[in-house]
Design a protein around this motif. Structure first.
Motif, short mmCIF file in Angstrom:
data_model
loop_
_atom_site.label_atom_id
_atom_site.label_comp_id
_atom_site.label_asym_id
_atom_site.label_seq_id
_atom_site.Cartn_x
_atom_site.Cartn_y
_atom_site.Cartn_z
N LYS A 1 0.92 -1.12 0.08
CA LYS A 1 0.12 -0.26 -0.15
C LYS A 1 0.80 1.42 0.05
O LYS A 1 0.41 2.37 -0.63
N ARG B 1 -0.08 -7.31 -9.91
CA ARG B 1 -1.17 -7.06 -9.00
C ARG B 1 -1.87 -5.55 -9.48
O ARG B 1 -3.17 -5.53 -9.70
N GLU B 2 -1.20 -4.51 -9.61
CA GLU B 2 -1.60 -3.32 -9.93
C GLU B 2 -2.14 -3.20 -11.23
O GLU B 2 -3.26 -2.55 -11.64
N ILE C 1 -3.01 -10.42 1.30
CA ILE C 1 -3.99 -9.61 1.40
C ILE C 1 -4.80 -10.01 2.38
O ILE C 1 -5.53 -10.94 2.20
N SER D 1 -1.72 -5.25 3.19
CA SER D 1 -1.22 -5.96 2.01
C SER D 1 0.18 -5.80 1.86
O SER D 1 0.83 -4.92 2.08
N GLY E 1 -1.66 2.06 -2.69
CA GLY E 1 -1.29 1.15 -3.42
C GLY E 1 -0.96 1.94 -4.72
O GLY E 1 -0.38 3.09 -4.66
N ARG F 1 -7.67 0.09 -5.32
CA ARG F 1 -7.85 0.39 -3.88
C ARG F 1 -8.82 -0.16 -3.25
O ARG F 1 -8.94 -0.70 -2.16
N GLY G 1 -8.39 -3.80 -2.57
CA GLY G 1 -7.52 -4.28 -1.43
C GLY G 1 -8.49 -3.72 -0.23
O GLY G 1 -8.12 -4.74 0.89
#
Length: 466
Positions: A51, A192-193, A247, A252, A287, A407, A410
């Motif tokens: 994050k 992931r992003e 997570i 995270s 993040g 966001r 998460g």
């Protein structure tokens, strides 16, 4: 009699002293939190708060190591990128050349001239870590494996992985193919992003190909709370490697263990790192630490960090703060794409920022209607969804919508673990907006429950069937 008592007392004192010394040594070993490091020169590890980007733990995190099959994380990144820009589809057939078919195990065992789908390639890489499928997709996307490896290296540089070089797509031994624990953490966060919809493949427990069922090599899935991927790797030279994404509730992390002596000891070290450092991760932070797309050079990547609104740009490192480091004093250019390269420690946290060879960095692609992930004109995304979904906002910029989704996912925890984030472009007067939505809910009740969870976290949310 006195002499005998004195002797007994002396022996007791000596034993007590030895016990105290032993307990002290055990305490020191436990406090280090990285016992494998002392006895194993191959070991390297890192834990990053996903994050905020803060480094929560590091041991030799910037020292060169062999990635082994962690290489396939970048291979899959390139596949996901190709899917997003429409270069391939999940049902596109990937033909196996003689070169791909002869790769050593582990492999699918597809004969030369035969083919599988892109989705089968993805499943085979995340579960069985198939070397032949890695080469086949590399040749399909790059024309040759060597060219694809150059593309992988260029992509690594654009993500801030300044010490990583790829020579093949599978991770089989090559002395020139090296990386670091920090770079692998960066790649894990980028997966992931940037590709939250495709990232779900990393949680696949098993994959059936023909009559063969292939289990995932990642033994932490379903065993350690919060672990949702990513990848294992092993060669004799590298030792046992593992990148884990975790997570749990509002926290995270991405953790990396490289050079384990055995698969079991590697897994135990990863469990220990997760248990120690997940509670220390921030519950705040959005993040979105890594910008999408290639950067023209590392200086641009640094300059496109979230700089102060006023005041001069710092011209040197600030040793006392690991969270945000600047090493570029020229006028700040406009960010290349999206929010910017790395926040916190993912670039230049330990050493000065290197400038990669310009030849390795491809020119920045121009975003046009042909390569956008959503249609800029129509009122729907390029992949229409059916059934119940939820919407959490509408943004004038697609990247902002993607960041909002990341966001929210998460914050949503298990409620959104299987949901599919996506954007929908639509016109409002003369303005184009991007709806930020999650799909994949089994019905209205599931969608409503997801909204209730997000509302408790401060997000606007409503359920819709269209």
């Amino acid at each position: 009699m006195y002499q005998r008592k004195s002797s007994v007392i002396e022996r007791s004192a000596a034993i007590s002293s030895s016990v105290l010394q032993l307990l002290a040594l055990i305490g020191i070993a436990l406090s280090l939190g990285s016992a494998p490091a002392a006895a194993n020169p191959k070991y390297a590890g890192i834990v990053i708060d996903a994050k905020t980007g803060e480094t929560l733990y590091a041991h030799d995190a910037d020292e060169l190591r062999y990635p082994a099959s962690l290489t396939k994380m970048m291979t899959l990144y390139m596949v996901f990128e190709a899917l997003e820009r429409g270069a391939v589809k999940l049902d596109t057939r990937v033909k196996f050349s003689a070169n791909a078919a002869k790769e050593p195990p582990t492999k699918l065992g597809v004969g030369a001239g035969s083919s599988v789908t892109v989705e089968q390639v993805i499943y085979s890489l995340v579960t069985k870590s198939a070397n032949d499928a890695s080469t086949a997709i590399a040749e399909h996307l790059g024309g040759s494996e060597s060219k694809f490896a150059s593309m992988m290296t260029a992509k690594a540089r654009s993500l801030g992985m300044s010490r990583t070089t790829f020579r093949n797509a599978h991770g089989l031994p090559n002395t020139s193919q090296t990386t670091t624990a920090r770079d692998m953490a960066t790649l894990g966060i980028a997966l992931r992003e940037h590709y939250p919809r495709q990232y779900k493949y990393f949680s696949t427990r098993s994959f059936t190909f023909g009559k063969t069922r292939m289990g995932n090599h990642n033994r932490l899935l379903g065993v350690v709370r919060g672990v949702d991927g990513i990848k294992t790797g092993y060669t004799r030279a590298s030792g046992f490697n593992l990148v884990s994404s975790v997570i749990d509730r509002d926290r995270s992390i991405v953790a990396v263990v490289m050079g384990g002596r055995t698969g079991a000891s590697r897994n135990e070290q990863m469990k220990d790192l997760i248990a120690r450092y997940l509670p220390k991760a921030s519950t705040r932070g959005n993040g979105n630490l890594i910008a999408r797309g290639a950067m023209s050079n590392m200086a641009v990547a640094v300059a496109s960090l979230e700089l102060p609104k006023v005041g001069p740009v710092p011209s040197q490192r600030h040793e006392g703060n690991q969270r945000l480091v600047f090493a570029y004093a020229a006028p700040t250019p406009e960010p290349v794409v999206g929010r910017a390269a790395l926040v916190n420690s993912l670039i230049a946290q330990k050493v000065a920022i290197p400038t990669p060879a310009p030849a390795m960095i491809p020119p920045m692609p121009v975003e046009t209607a042909s390569n956008q992930a959503v249609d800029p004109v129509t009122t729907a995304s390029t992949s229409p969804r059916d059934g119940w979904m939820i919407q959490i906002g509408a943004m004038p910029d697609r990247n902002a919508a993607v960041e909002l989704l990341a966001r929210a996912q998460g914050a949503g925890g298990s409620t959104l673990s299987r949901a599919e984030p996506f954007t929908m472009a639509y016109a409002k007067g003369n303005e184009q907006l991007y709806r930020a939505r999650f799909g994949g809910f089994e019905g209205q009740a599931a969608a409503t429950q997801a909204c209730a969870t997000l509302k408790k976290k401060g997000y606007a949310c409503w359920a819709t069937a269209n």
